[in-house]
Design a protein around this motif. Structure first.
Motif, mmCIF file in Angstrom:
data_model
loop_
_atom_site.group_PDB
_atom_site.id
_atom_site.type_symbol
_atom_site.label_atom_id
_atom_site.label_comp_id
_atom_site.label_asym_id
_atom_site.label_seq_id
_atom_site.Cartn_x
_atom_site.Cartn_y
_atom_site.Cartn_z
ATOM 1 N N ILE A 15 33.466 -65.773 1.671
ATOM 2 C CA ILE A 15 32.245 -65.399 0.843
ATOM 3 C C ILE A 15 31.625 -64.301 1.642
ATOM 4 C CG2 ILE A 15 29.871 -66.243 0.495
ATOM 5 C CD1 ILE A 15 30.998 -69.295 0.323
ATOM 6 N N LYS A 16 31.155 -63.557 0.938
ATOM 7 C CA LYS A 16 30.258 -62.118 1.625
ATOM 8 C C LYS A 16 29.137 -62.295 1.249
ATOM 9 C CE LYS A 16 34.044 -59.289 2.500
ATOM 10 N NZ LYS A 16 34.319 -58.868 3.944
ATOM 11 N N LEU A 17 28.141 -61.971 2.301
ATOM 12 C CA LEU A 17 26.663 -62.184 2.314
ATOM 13 C C LEU A 17 26.097 -60.975 2.920
ATOM 14 C CD1 LEU A 17 27.986 -65.123 3.723
ATOM 15 C CD2 LEU A 17 26.023 -65.874 2.631
ATOM 16 N N ASN A 18 24.855 -60.565 2.317
ATOM 17 C CA ASN A 18 23.899 -59.648 2.806
ATOM 18 C C ASN A 18 22.423 -60.460 3.260
ATOM 19 O OD1 ASN A 18 21.794 -57.727 1.985
ATOM 20 N ND2 ASN A 18 22.977 -56.754 3.592
ATOM 21 N N PHE A 19 22.319 -60.485 4.362
ATOM 22 C CA PHE A 19 20.779 -60.804 4.556
ATOM 23 C C PHE A 19 19.758 -59.877 5.090
ATOM 24 C CE2 PHE A 19 23.821 -64.343 5.733
ATOM 25 C CZ PHE A 19 23.115 -65.530 5.080
ATOM 26 N N GLU B 235 18.168 -75.818 0.633
ATOM 27 C CA GLU B 235 19.632 -74.859 1.090
ATOM 28 C C GLU B 235 20.512 -75.183 0.084
ATOM 29 O OE1 GLU B 235 20.051 -73.537 4.120
ATOM 30 O OE2 GLU B 235 17.775 -73.718 4.715
ATOM 31 N N LYS B 236 20.709 -74.197 -1.011
ATOM 32 C CA LYS B 236 21.476 -74.365 -1.874
ATOM 33 C C LYS B 236 22.585 -72.966 -1.884
ATOM 34 C CE LYS B 236 21.235 -76.656 -5.292
ATOM 35 N NZ LYS B 236 21.142 -76.806 -6.884
ATOM 36 N N LEU B 237 22.192 -72.009 -0.867
ATOM 37 C CA LEU B 237 23.128 -70.835 -1.158
ATOM 38 C C LEU B 237 24.604 -70.722 -1.109
ATOM 39 C CD1 LEU B 237 22.528 -67.557 -1.126
ATOM 40 C CD2 LEU B 237 22.989 -67.691 1.322
ATOM 41 N N ILE B 238 25.297 -71.542 -0.375
ATOM 42 C CA ILE B 238 26.458 -71.856 -0.228
ATOM 43 C C ILE B 238 27.124 -72.664 -1.670
ATOM 44 C CG2 ILE B 238 28.635 -72.808 1.054
ATOM 45 C CD1 ILE B 238 27.260 -70.165 1.948
ATOM 46 N N ALA C 109 24.904 -63.735 -2.018
ATOM 47 C CA ALA C 109 26.052 -64.164 -1.656
ATOM 48 C C ALA C 109 27.225 -64.128 -2.685
ATOM 49 C CB ALA C 109 26.108 -65.880 -1.132
ATOM 50 N N THR C 110 28.258 -63.634 -2.528
ATOM 51 C CA THR C 110 29.461 -63.441 -3.363
ATOM 52 C C THR C 110 30.657 -63.982 -2.792
ATOM 53 O OG1 THR C 110 28.455 -61.307 -4.063
ATOM 54 C CG2 THR C 110 30.796 -61.892 -4.939
ATOM 55 N N LEU C 111 31.103 -65.070 -3.976
ATOM 56 C CA LEU C 111 32.543 -65.511 -3.593
ATOM 57 C C LEU C 111 33.577 -64.638 -3.797
ATOM 58 C CD1 LEU C 111 34.218 -68.121 -2.967
ATOM 59 C CD2 LEU C 111 34.266 -68.684 -5.581
ATOM 60 N N SER D 2 22.091 -57.988 8.031
ATOM 61 C CA SER D 2 23.265 -58.424 8.407
ATOM 62 C C SER D 2 24.148 -58.499 7.302
ATOM 63 C CB SER D 2 23.149 -59.539 9.270
ATOM 64 O OG SER D 2 22.750 -60.705 8.555
ATOM 65 N N ASN D 3 25.279 -57.927 7.540
ATOM 66 C CA ASN D 3 26.360 -58.181 6.460
ATOM 67 C C ASN D 3 27.461 -59.029 7.096
ATOM 68 O OD1 ASN D 3 25.686 -56.340 4.100
ATOM 69 N ND2 ASN D 3 25.652 -54.819 5.919
ATOM 70 N N GLU D 4 27.863 -60.014 6.587
ATOM 71 C CA GLU D 4 28.536 -61.137 6.906
ATOM 72 C C GLU D 4 29.598 -61.839 6.127
ATOM 73 O OE1 GLU D 4 25.771 -64.280 8.450
ATOM 74 O OE2 GLU D 4 24.267 -63.087 9.018
ATOM 75 N N THR D 5 30.619 -62.227 6.594
ATOM 76 C CA THR D 5 31.702 -62.752 5.996
ATOM 77 C C THR D 5 31.777 -64.173 6.672
ATOM 78 O OG1 THR D 5 33.067 -60.776 5.657
ATOM 79 C CG2 THR D 5 33.992 -62.964 5.374
#
Length: 282
Positions: free
Chosen positions: A219-223, A146-149, A199-201, A238-241
């Protein structure tokens, strides 16, 4: 539907200001800055509560949402970690979702619990609970780091991919994917579900919550989710912030998702914000 969580959650809510008179009581709200805030690793006993809403724009279904997330010790339970070939203590991450339908007051509840171990200061998800309440080995029992963030904060962008696999127990331990025992109808693969994310900061932002003001990474994420058995997990995107304060986790999430298992495709929107935690100081 289960949208995996990275374990931390961040919230964004507007400051509520009133034109109060001079006799009104004033409460000092503490501001937590990013300076000196380091990313918190999983620890047994940690707890977070979030409140928010879930809406399906194309339907009349609208829900108030409460989420309780708890990390707990697995007690004597240990998992054989293949990278080091040693049995490591398990930490369980349990999320309980409570939905209250706004028009009728009807309450429904669901819960998920995944199993983790820690090695070399990295948390690995080893077993994922799917829609039939069973636990399935992740990445054929090798686990998912678990290192995504952590990586997106350090490098400004990151990605991840993992699978949950159709495996069985050997001598009481989930150790290897050998045969399809749970779902023999799936042939040619032992993959039940796949999840990938980028993920993009995009910057930092001050987030005001009921428990304080947090300077957060935005952080913007696309799952993307792919399932070979829709009774267990969804197909969709899903598109998430996320607004993340490292020492606590996520303070708010904003999610827009599609579930392509439905005809027509089901669209949903979800937001939730941290309202309580037992992490010291916050």
């Amino acid at each position: 539907m289960k949208i995996i969580l990275a374990i931390l959650f961040v919230g964004l809510i507007s400051s509520c200001g009133g034109s109060g008179g001079g006799d009104e009581a004033k409460t000092t709200v503490k501001t937590h800055t990013l300076s000196g805030s380091t990313l918190r690793k999983m620890a047994a006993g940690d707890y977070w509560r979030y409140t928010g809403k879930l809406e399906y724009p194309s339907t009349t279904n609208h829900y108030d949402l409460e989420i309780d997330i708890t990390h707990a010790s697995g007690g004597d339970l240990k998992y054989l970690f293949p990278k080091t070939n040693e049995y490591l203590p398990v930490i369980t991450s349990t999320a309980i979702y409570k939905y209250t339908e706004k028009s009728t007051g009807t309450v429904t509840q669901s819960s998920y619990g995944d199993y983790y171990v820690t090695s070399s200061n990295i948390n690995y998800m080893m077993l994922e609970e799917l829609g039939d309440d069973k636990l399935y080995p992740v990445n054929e029992g090798q686990g998912h780091a678990e290192k995504l963030i952590e990586d997106v904060i350090e490098k400004s962008s990151s990605s991840m991919y993992f699978t949950a696999n159709n495996c069985h127990l050997e001598n009481g331990d989930y150790v290897r994917c050998v045969k399809s025992e749970y779902h023999p109808s799936i042939v040619g693969t032992n993959i039940l579900t796949q999840e990938s994310a980028t993920a993009t900061l995009v910057g930092t932002e001050l987030i005001t919550t009921s428990i304080g003001i947090f300077e957060c990474y935005k952080i913007k994420l696309n799952f993307r989710y792919t399932s070979n058995l829709t009774a267990l997990a969804m197909n969709g995107e899903s598109n998430e912030t996320w607004w993340v304060y490292p020492a606590v986790g996520v303070i708010k999430k904003s999610i827009s998702f599609t579930n392509t298992d439905y005809t027509p495709i089901l669209f949903g929107e979800e937001t939730y914000t941290l309202v309580e935690t037992n992490i010291s100081e916050y």
